[in-house]
Enzyme design. Structure first.
Site, PDB file in Angstrom:
ATOM      1  N   SER A  15      31.522  40.055 -11.032  1.00  0.00           N
ATOM      2  CA  SER A  15      30.067  39.934 -10.940  1.00  0.00           C
ATOM      3  C   SER A  15      29.684  38.543 -10.438  1.00  0.00           C
ATOM      4  O   SER A  15      30.515  37.637 -10.372  1.00  0.00           O
ATOM      5  CB  SER A  15      29.408  40.182 -12.306  1.00  0.00           C
ATOM      6  OG  SER A  15      29.807  39.184 -13.238  1.00  0.00           O
ATOM      7  N   TYR A 155      27.608  23.476 -22.509  1.00  0.00           N
ATOM      8  CA  TYR A 155      27.756  23.818 -21.093  1.00  0.00           C
ATOM      9  C   TYR A 155      27.886  22.551 -20.248  1.00  0.00           C
ATOM     10  O   TYR A 155      28.746  22.461 -19.362  1.00  0.00           O
ATOM     11  CB  TYR A 155      26.543  24.635 -20.653  1.00  0.00           C
ATOM     12  CG  TYR A 155      26.627  25.183 -19.245  1.00  0.00           C
ATOM     13  CD1 TYR A 155      27.537  26.178 -18.919  1.00  0.00           C
ATOM     14  CD2 TYR A 155      25.764  24.714 -18.248  1.00  0.00           C
ATOM     15  CE1 TYR A 155      27.611  26.693 -17.629  1.00  0.00           C
ATOM     16  CE2 TYR A 155      25.822  25.230 -16.960  1.00  0.00           C
ATOM     17  CZ  TYR A 155      26.749  26.219 -16.657  1.00  0.00           C
ATOM     18  OH  TYR A 155      26.813  26.718 -15.384  1.00  0.00           O
TER      19      TYR A 155
END
Length: 249
Positions: A15, A155
């Site tokens: 994806s 992150y």
């Protein structure tokens, strides 16, 4: 390095950025092997999708071996696999969960390193071209590596690590004729973002300097191919972000 006639390994290939990159490389003549934790029953044309976990040594070794055993030499590795959960260091719910922080670092940073090191081992075994070049590794950071927003502490740490590895990895692998580059995308139009309301997407687009729109996964894929074909690009992180500079929120 030409894409036609080589083998390429793309992580996160089921994806988003990975899928776009895998399709683009296959269209341009590469034999593409995709690694993802979940794969569809049937692979798209020109792509062999293999189930695996970037954080697991045995799993990655198996996939790399599969990519390297075909008639085309393994020359290109693109690390797109990653996760981006959000949490603040301190909030009304308490402190940032340590296991969550560890998981993000494990997938985004350790996973990238794991694939890079094991793929480099196989690439180093191939015959070099007339310029001594054997292959290219393209890793994926993020503009969050430089301007992480509120709630992106894990992150940001992981993507800063990916960007930080770039020059050292390029120096480590130079003797084997392997280049290492990193792309730091801005806000990319992915299936996850496509699910947001149109007004939210429009608001995000307005934060981009120019062109004032979201980046396309196909643009990331084209940048990967440009890096592969441009033999003098090495040891650097390229921001693909429309000159965006992320604010705190």
């Amino acid at each position: 390095m030409q894409l036609d006639g080589i083998a390429a390994l793309v992580t996160g290939a089921a994806s988003g950025l990975g899928a776009a990159t895998a399709a683009h490389l296959a269209k341009n003549g590469a034999a593409v092997y995709g690694l993802d934790r979940t794969v569809p029953a049937q692979s798209p044309d020109g792509l062999t999708l293999l189930q695996g976990d970037v954080t697991d040594e045995a799993s990655v070794r198996d996939v790399v071996a599969r990519a390297a055993e075909g008639p085309a030499p393994l020359r290109l590795v693109v690390n797109c696999a990653g996760i981006a959960p959000s949490a603040r260091i301190l909030s009304k719910r308490g402190t940032h969960d340590l296991d969550l922080f560890h998981t993000v670092l494990k997938v985004n940073l350790l996973g990238t390193f794991n694939v890079m090191r094991l793929a480099a081992e196989k690439i180093a075994e191939t015959e070099a071209d007339e310029h001594g070049q054997r292959g290219v590794v393209v890793n994926t950071a993020s503009v969050a590596a430089f301007e992480g927003q509120i709630g992106q502490i894990a992150y940001t740490a992981s993507k800063s690590g990916v960007a930080g590895m770039t020059i050292t990895a390029a120096r480590d692998l130079a003797q084997y004729g392997i280049r290492v580059m990193t792309i730091a995308p801005g806000i990319v139009e992915t299936p996850m973002l496509a699910g947001l309301p149109e007004e939210v997407q429009a608001s995000l687009a307005k934060t981009v300097t120019f062109p004032q729109r979201l980046a396309r996964a196909s643009e990331y894929a084209r940048l990967v191919s440009m890096i592969a074909e441009h033999d003098y690009l090495n040891g650097e992180t390229i921001r693909m972000d429309g000159a965006i500079r992320m604010t705190a929120r």
